[in-house]
Motif scaffolding. Structure first.
Motif, mmCIF file in Angstrom:
data_model
loop_
_atom_site.group_PDB
_atom_site.id
_atom_site.type_symbol
_atom_site.label_atom_id
_atom_site.label_comp_id
_atom_site.label_asym_id
_atom_site.label_seq_id
_atom_site.Cartn_x
_atom_site.Cartn_y
_atom_site.Cartn_z
ATOM 1 N N ALA A 1 32.209 -16.831 -29.665
ATOM 2 C CA ALA A 1 31.377 -15.795 -29.061
ATOM 3 C C ALA A 1 30.529 -15.128 -30.134
ATOM 4 O O ALA A 1 30.970 -14.936 -31.262
ATOM 5 C CB ALA A 1 32.250 -14.754 -28.362
ATOM 6 N N VAL A 2 29.292 -14.810 -29.749
ATOM 7 C CA VAL A 2 28.391 -14.040 -30.614
ATOM 8 C C VAL A 2 27.903 -12.873 -29.765
ATOM 9 O O VAL A 2 27.504 -13.064 -28.618
ATOM 10 C CB VAL A 2 27.196 -14.904 -31.079
ATOM 11 C CG1 VAL A 2 26.192 -14.058 -31.856
ATOM 12 C CG2 VAL A 2 27.675 -16.077 -31.933
ATOM 13 N N VAL A 3 28.006 -11.667 -30.315
ATOM 14 C CA VAL A 3 27.521 -10.486 -29.589
ATOM 15 C C VAL A 3 26.357 -9.890 -30.375
ATOM 16 O O VAL A 3 26.429 -9.753 -31.599
ATOM 17 C CB VAL A 3 28.643 -9.441 -29.398
ATOM 18 C CG1 VAL A 3 28.083 -8.105 -28.918
ATOM 19 C CG2 VAL A 3 29.685 -9.959 -28.406
ATOM 20 N N VAL A 4 25.275 -9.597 -29.665
ATOM 21 C CA VAL A 4 24.084 -9.034 -30.294
ATOM 22 C C VAL A 4 23.770 -7.703 -29.624
ATOM 23 O O VAL A 4 23.529 -7.660 -28.417
ATOM 24 C CB VAL A 4 22.864 -9.979 -30.115
ATOM 25 C CG1 VAL A 4 21.683 -9.478 -30.938
ATOM 26 C CG2 VAL A 4 23.224 -11.406 -30.484
ATOM 27 N N GLU B 1 32.382 -6.570 -33.332
ATOM 28 C CA GLU B 1 33.477 -7.399 -33.845
ATOM 29 C C GLU B 1 34.745 -7.221 -33.000
ATOM 30 O O GLU B 1 35.438 -8.183 -32.688
ATOM 31 C CB GLU B 1 33.742 -7.041 -35.299
ATOM 32 C CG GLU B 1 34.425 -8.167 -36.030
ATOM 33 C CD GLU B 1 34.050 -8.196 -37.497
ATOM 34 O OE1 GLU B 1 32.847 -8.019 -37.806
ATOM 35 O OE2 GLU B 1 34.957 -8.353 -38.327
ATOM 36 N N ARG B 2 35.017 -5.963 -32.636
ATOM 37 C CA ARG B 2 36.186 -5.709 -31.773
ATOM 38 C C ARG B 2 35.999 -6.359 -30.409
ATOM 39 O O ARG B 2 36.943 -6.880 -29.819
ATOM 40 C CB ARG B 2 36.376 -4.199 -31.588
ATOM 41 C CG ARG B 2 36.847 -3.539 -32.845
ATOM 42 C CD ARG B 2 37.926 -2.505 -32.554
ATOM 43 N NE ARG B 2 38.236 -1.827 -33.797
ATOM 44 C CZ ARG B 2 37.990 -0.543 -34.026
ATOM 45 N NH1 ARG B 2 37.477 0.206 -33.070
ATOM 46 N NH2 ARG B 2 38.274 -0.005 -35.183
ATOM 47 N N ALA B 3 34.777 -6.298 -29.891
ATOM 48 C CA ALA B 3 34.513 -6.907 -28.575
ATOM 49 C C ALA B 3 34.798 -8.411 -28.640
ATOM 50 O O ALA B 3 35.445 -8.969 -27.752
ATOM 51 C CB ALA B 3 33.068 -6.660 -28.160
ATOM 52 N N ILE B 4 34.334 -9.042 -29.718
ATOM 53 C CA ILE B 4 34.549 -10.489 -29.858
ATOM 54 C C ILE B 4 36.040 -10.796 -29.961
ATOM 55 O O ILE B 4 36.548 -11.722 -29.324
ATOM 56 C CB ILE B 4 33.769 -11.018 -31.077
ATOM 57 C CG1 ILE B 4 32.296 -11.097 -30.712
ATOM 58 C CG2 ILE B 4 34.301 -12.374 -31.517
ATOM 59 C CD1 ILE B 4 31.390 -11.354 -31.868
ATOM 60 N N GLN B 5 36.745 -9.989 -30.746
ATOM 61 C CA GLN B 5 38.187 -10.195 -30.884
ATOM 62 C C GLN B 5 38.869 -10.080 -29.523
ATOM 63 O O GLN B 5 39.725 -10.891 -29.158
ATOM 64 C CB GLN B 5 38.775 -9.180 -31.881
ATOM 65 C CG GLN B 5 40.146 -9.578 -32.397
ATOM 66 C CD GLN B 5 40.173 -11.013 -32.924
ATOM 67 O OE1 GLN B 5 39.389 -11.366 -33.815
ATOM 68 N NE2 GLN B 5 41.029 -11.856 -32.361
ATOM 69 N N ALA B 6 38.463 -9.064 -28.754
ATOM 70 C CA ALA B 6 39.077 -8.859 -27.431
ATOM 71 C C ALA B 6 38.738 -10.012 -26.482
ATOM 72 O O ALA B 6 39.583 -10.440 -25.687
ATOM 73 C CB ALA B 6 38.622 -7.526 -26.845
ATOM 74 N N LEU B 7 37.496 -10.514 -26.561
ATOM 75 C CA LEU B 7 37.092 -11.641 -25.704
ATOM 76 C C LEU B 7 37.920 -12.884 -26.049
ATOM 77 O O LEU B 7 38.424 -13.576 -25.162
ATOM 78 C CB LEU B 7 35.600 -11.937 -25.888
ATOM 79 C CG LEU B 7 34.623 -10.921 -25.290
ATOM 80 C CD1 LEU B 7 33.217 -11.123 -25.844
ATOM 81 C CD2 LEU B 7 34.606 -11.017 -23.768
ATOM 82 N N ILE B 8 38.059 -13.138 -27.358
ATOM 83 C CA ILE B 8 38.834 -14.318 -27.778
ATOM 84 C C ILE B 8 40.305 -14.142 -27.384
ATOM 85 O O ILE B 8 40.944 -15.069 -26.870
ATOM 86 C CB ILE B 8 38.668 -14.561 -29.296
ATOM 87 C CG1 ILE B 8 37.232 -15.023 -29.592
ATOM 88 C CG2 ILE B 8 39.678 -15.590 -29.798
ATOM 89 C CD1 ILE B 8 36.888 -15.181 -31.060
ATOM 90 N N ASP B 9 40.835 -12.935 -27.578
ATOM 91 C CA ASP B 9 42.234 -12.668 -27.192
ATOM 92 C C ASP B 9 42.453 -12.931 -25.704
ATOM 93 O O ASP B 9 43.494 -13.456 -25.301
ATOM 94 C CB ASP B 9 42.616 -11.215 -27.504
ATOM 95 C CG ASP B 9 42.852 -11.010 -29.002
ATOM 96 O OD1 ASP B 9 42.929 -12.025 -29.731
ATOM 97 O OD2 ASP B 9 42.941 -9.844 -29.430
#
Ligand code: CA
Length: 412
Positions: free
Chosen positions: A232-235, A211-219
């Motif tokens: 983004a979806v991270v698996v 979830e943090r990775a997705i937030q950082a990617l969107i940021d």
């Protein structure tokens, strides 16, 4: 606790609505990027995701999962066509779909459009899908480089999508193997078009939590202006047989109730937001458009691209010639000015008048001996000798001659 998988979506900084959708379940993970019409894009991606979500279940084999994915995408395509039939105002809507189903250490992948799936393994990010875009065709045929494709004015032209155009669209399917520790990133072009692959890889390395990775990617995309919707979806892959996101998560337009008949209410939402941000209407990226995959169309686009290339070359050449002639003109004018100047100095031990200026350009002197007098430098007083040796400026020839006269008088 570190979250293994997650999904996130943001409308971005320019668009008035989010046409992306994302899904993170237990076995199934999907992104969809909708396009078309004033109310079509968000409907298309949401419909696709909602019609595919039911295949989120355990599979005996990866081949079963591939079959389930492929038929779910074809079903979604059919449903989109049906919806357009019932709601003709949605004609031309379409959506990309890129999804995976995890079956233990294997992944079933299905892909159509220009959303992307990347594998992150030990710090390295690798794209595993191929964009179904016009520019990718140009790259494949060696006409342009991948770097040129990234900034090409027609980079958003898609050759294949789900929608109401083709009853049996060509869907890429693939079986991939995955290791414990791998992470898979599914994203719309609102992320991959505005954040470099290197940076996306770094963010995944820095953020073990999905979830943090997705937030950082969107940021990161927001920091770069985020002109498009970002999804983004991270698996993450661990020892467990599935990659649960802790209950199915839907994001983007799929997270909202479908309302494809309410185009008037959508318009009333959009209008004030455009008025509030008048610039966004101007800077918004051109809507993605879908063009059917016909050879005729491809040839027309290639011809247009070649014409533009020739035009760019001509503009470039004319620019270079203009700048070159300007530089030459300045040099000639500058040289002519130096040749209107004189100074008194020493040549072969004699006091002499030089035409030009004392400076050199590299090895080339900007002066020549104009006249060598019969005054020997050694005959001058120490003071005058020093002055002549360090040269005496004269604004013109008469002044230079009068300096020589004065030095001659000194000897008498
Ligand atoms: Ca997009």
């Amino acid at each position: 606790m570190t979250r293994l998988s997650a999904a996130g979506s943001h409308v971005g900084k320019v668009r008035a609505n989010n046409q992306d959708s994302g899904y993170a379940g237990e076995h199934l993970f999907v992104v969809a990027d909708g396009m078309g019409g004033h109310a079509g894009g968000d409907v298309a991606s949401a419909l696709a995701i909602q019609s595919i979500a039911h295949i989120d279940q355990p599979y005996e084999s990866v081949d079963d999962a591939i079959e389930a994915l492929r038929s779910a995408l074809l079903e979604a395509n059919h449903e989109l066509a049906e919806t357009v039939f019932e709601h003709p105002e949605l004609a031309g809507m379409g959506t990309t779909v890129s999804g995976i189903v995890r079956v233990g250490d294997q992944l079933a992948l299905a892909h159509i459009g220009d959303s992307r799936i990347y594998r992150w393994r030990e710090g390295t990010l690798t794209q595993v899908t191929k964009d179904h875009t016009f520019v990718q065709r140009l790259v494949d045929s060696g006409r342009i480089t991948a770097d040129e494709a990234a900034v090409h004015p027609r980079r958003s032209v898609l050759m294949r999508v789900l929608g109401d155009v083709d009853l049996t669209p060509e869907i890429d399917v693939e079986v991939l193997t995955t290791d414990v520790g791998d992470r898979w990133l599914l994203c719309s072009d609102g992320l991959s078009g505005y954040v470099t692959e290197t940076r996306m890889g770094e963010i995944l390395t820095e953020q073990p939590d999905a979830e943090r990775a997705i937030q950082a990617l969107i940021d990161e995309s927001l920091d770069n202006g985020a002109p498009d919707n970002v999804t983004a979806v991270v698996v993450g892959i661990d020892r467990s047989p599935s990659s649960s996101a802790g209950g199915p998560v839907m994001v983007g337009s799929a997270a909202r109730p479908l309302s494809y008949s309410a185009s008037t209410s959508k318009r009333s939402v959009r209008l004030p937001s455009l008025l509030l941000h008048p610039l966004s209407a101007v800077t918004a990226p051109a809507d993605e458009h879908f063009e059917p995959e016909s050879e005729e169309f491809l040839h027309a686009l290639i011809a247009e691209y070649e014409r533009n290339k020739v035009r760019r070359r001509i503009v470039w050449l004319v620019g270079v010639l203009l700048i070159a002639s300007l530089i030459i003109g300045l040099l000639v004018a500058g040289y002519q000015w130096t040749q209107s100047r004189y100074f008194v100095g020493v040549s072969n031990g004699q006091v002499a008048i030089f035409q030009g200026v004392q400076q050199n350009i590299g090895p080339f002197p900007l002066s020549t001996v104009y006249f060598e007098s019969d005054i020997d430098i050694d005959d001058l007083s120490p003071f005058s000798r020093e002055r002549v040796e360090s040269t005496i400026n004269a604004s013109d020839l008469p002044e230079a001659l009068s300096i020589i006269d004065r030095l001659e008088n000194e000897l008498d």
